[in-house]
Design a protein around this motif. Structure first.
Motif, PDB file in Angstrom:
ATOM      1  N   PRO A 179     -50.239  28.741  58.487  1.00  0.00           N
ATOM      2  CA  PRO A 179     -51.366  27.953  59.001  1.00  0.00           C
ATOM      3  C   PRO A 179     -52.409  28.860  59.665  1.00  0.00           C
ATOM      4  CG  PRO A 179     -49.518  27.847  60.521  1.00  0.00           C
ATOM      5  CD  PRO A 179     -49.026  28.608  59.323  1.00  0.00           C
ATOM      6  N   VAL A 180     -53.614  28.364  59.805  1.00  0.00           N
ATOM      7  CA  VAL A 180     -54.664  29.175  60.432  1.00  0.00           C
ATOM      8  C   VAL A 180     -54.308  29.523  61.878  1.00  0.00           C
ATOM      9  CG1 VAL A 180     -56.544  28.363  58.973  1.00  0.00           C
ATOM     10  CG2 VAL A 180     -55.980  27.104  61.063  1.00  0.00           C
ATOM     11  N   GLN A 194     -59.743  27.369  57.723  1.00  0.00           N
ATOM     12  CA  GLN A 194     -59.038  26.173  57.245  1.00  0.00           C
ATOM     13  C   GLN A 194     -59.766  25.595  56.033  1.00  0.00           C
ATOM     14  OE1 GLN A 194     -56.172  24.540  58.947  1.00  0.00           O
ATOM     15  NE2 GLN A 194     -56.076  23.576  56.935  1.00  0.00           N
ATOM     16  N   TRP A 195     -61.092  25.528  56.148  1.00  0.00           N
ATOM     17  CA  TRP A 195     -61.886  25.015  55.029  1.00  0.00           C
ATOM     18  C   TRP A 195     -61.779  25.953  53.818  1.00  0.00           C
ATOM     19  CZ3 TRP A 195     -65.866  27.229  52.268  1.00  0.00           C
ATOM     20  CH2 TRP A 195     -66.488  26.392  51.333  1.00  0.00           C
ATOM     21  N   GLN A 227     -61.143  29.781  63.033  1.00  0.00           N
ATOM     22  CA  GLN A 227     -59.978  29.169  62.404  1.00  0.00           C
ATOM     23  C   GLN A 227     -60.342  27.890  61.650  1.00  0.00           C
ATOM     24  OE1 GLN A 227     -56.528  29.009  64.981  1.00  0.00           O
ATOM     25  NE2 GLN A 227     -56.685  31.186  65.513  1.00  0.00           N
ATOM     26  N   ASP A 228     -61.298  27.130  62.170  1.00  0.00           N
ATOM     27  CA  ASP A 228     -61.765  25.945  61.435  1.00  0.00           C
ATOM     28  C   ASP A 228     -62.408  26.351  60.109  1.00  0.00           C
ATOM     29  OD1 ASP A 228     -60.877  24.322  63.468  1.00  0.00           O
ATOM     30  OD2 ASP A 228     -62.872  23.929  64.309  1.00  0.00           O
TER      31      ASP A 228
END
Length: 448
Positions: free
Chosen positions: A432-433, A261-262, A257-258
């Motif tokens: 959102p992720v 997000q990127w 998920q990070d």
């Protein structure tokens, strides 16, 4: 090869295929070993090579002719599925790792173990791991390898030069999900708005971009083959608990998920096109039109990218990630036989020929893809080199063992059906992720 849309009706076709195979595919009939067999593929760029293979095959086997049909990606799979249902599927067809598990489970594919043993096919001659991929959960073989592919970064040399970025810099990029590393710095600097401001300069207008630093090929559904997997899988994350035949997906992992997000943030910052602007467009053609400076894409696209007139194209390896290594999905296609074929023996002969050096050397000579056989793969690399194309970015993944498999599980169509809209929503900025956690729960419920 890219990229599958979810299709239904497979379970409904199983009973029909069983009935057809019971009455029509036995090897005992003389008719099973001669006559015309049908063969389908989806890549128009490879059609000339396989037509030559078919002509050569018929010269060696005068009693058998091969009728080749090429269909575009989406049409290919929808028509094939309808063929399973209606009993009109081709005798032999190009198969994909993302589909064959489900096809085997629904009794659509003919196991070829006995023929491979009898004809002493040397499975060790293929690039490492490719032959093993086509053994199903039941231990039976459902295909022989035809080619392989990895991911690299196609870039516009003139745009790099005007931005003051060297090709050596492109070959030594790093990435992490926190700040994007030197990969994001290069993407930002290659992005130019309509007034000439670069993405890393004051006054850059992200809403009026002339050239995007990175092209976009979609949200990436469940695999992210060319979109994001070359990044997410450098963090220690993997799609499933094991591969092949995992039973648990990991889209809820913070590492994934990070990373997403990127990735989604690139569009928000104006460095990558917004998803809705890419629908129905060819990312490669957009690159050729000068709308993107870098495109992450598969090795099967080499010929298309290097074939555009007036565009000087370079190919760089994927960036080194947080764990100190590059990463690329390793996908390998195979040729499989429909369980309902009435030309079983002839179809087996054709599949074995497709998997032999007699055909794969022909494919290699065309410099379009990398054949599965090690020796033929080396000949393809030489053929690309002879055309002035450096393909090291793709081959070094295999050499350095920085590949991971396309996720092979059951329920692939259903997984894609859940994850495609979920990934599209994240990449488009509409969700959102964290929403991927709920999608992941839906996916894993399929395996309970």
């Amino acid at each position: 090869m890219k990229k599958m849309k979810a299709t239904g009706a497979l379970a409904a076709a199983a009973a029909a295929v069983l009935a057809l195979s019971a009455c029509g595919s036995g090897g005992g009939s003389a008719e099973a070993g001669k006559g015309e067999i049908s063969y389908w593929l989806w890549d128009a760029n490879q059609l000339p090579a396989y037509q030559q293979c078919a002509d050569d095959f018929t010269k060696a086997n005068p009693d058998i002719t091969v009728k080749i049909t090429q269909r575009g990606w989406d049409d290919y799979w929808s028509t094939l599925t309808n063929g399973f249902v209606g009993g009109t599927a081709p005798d032999v067809f190009t198969n994909h790792l993302g589909r064959y598990g489900e096809l085997a489970e629904n009794k659509q594919l003919l196991a070829i173990d006995d023929a491979v043993d009898k004809d002493k096919v040397d499975l060790s001659a293929y690039n490492e791991g490719l032959a093993d991929l086509w053994v199903g959960q039941d231990g039976k073989r459902y295909g022989l390898p035809k080619d392989w592919d990895t991911i690299g970064l196609f870039y516009n040399k003139d745009m790099l030069a005007s931005a003051g970025i060297s090709e050596d810099q492109m070959k030594d990029l790093t990435w992490n999900p926190k700040d994007g590393g030197t990969y994001e710095k290069v993407i930002a600097h290659l992005t130019v708005d309509k007034s000439g401001k670069r993405g890393d300069e004051p006054g850059f207008d992200k809403n009026n971009v002339q050239v995007y630093g990175l092209g976009l090929n979609g949200g990436g559904d469940s695999s992210g083959q060319t979109e994001w997997s070359y990044l997410t899988n450098t963090t220690g994350w993997s799609h499933t608990d094991k591969n092949p035949w995992g039973t648990h997906y990991n889209y809820d992992d913070p590492k994934f998920q990070d990373s997403m997000q990127w990735f989604a943030g690139l569009a928000d910052r104006g460095y990558m096109p917004k998803l809705e602007t890419t629908v129905g467009a060819s990312m490669a053609d957009t690159f050729a039109a000068g709308k993107s400076a870098i495109n992450a894409h598969g090795s099967w696209m080499i010929g298309q990218y290097t074939g555009y007139k007036g565009i000087q194209v370079g190919i760089a390896p994927t960036p080194v990630g947080p764990e100190g290594k590059r990463a690329s999905m390793f996908n390998g296609l195979a040729d499989s036989i429909w369980a309902g074929t009435k030309k079983k023996d002839a179809s087996i002969k054709w599949v074995e020929y497709l998997a032999s050096s007699a055909c794969q050397d022909v494919v290699a000579s065309k410099a379009v893809v990398f054949p599965a056989l090690k020796a033929s793969s080396d000949k393809a690399a030489a053929a690309f080199q002879a055309k002035g194309v450096d393909v090291t970015a793709f081959t070094e993944h295999v050499k350095n063992k920085t590949t991971f498999l396309y996720p092979i599980t059951d329920n692939t169509a259903k997984v894609k059906g859940i994850m495609e809209p979920a990934m599209d929503a994240v990449v488009s900025g509409k969700a959102p992720v964290s929403s991927l956690t709920a999608a992941n729960e839906q996916v894993n419920a399929l395996f309970k």
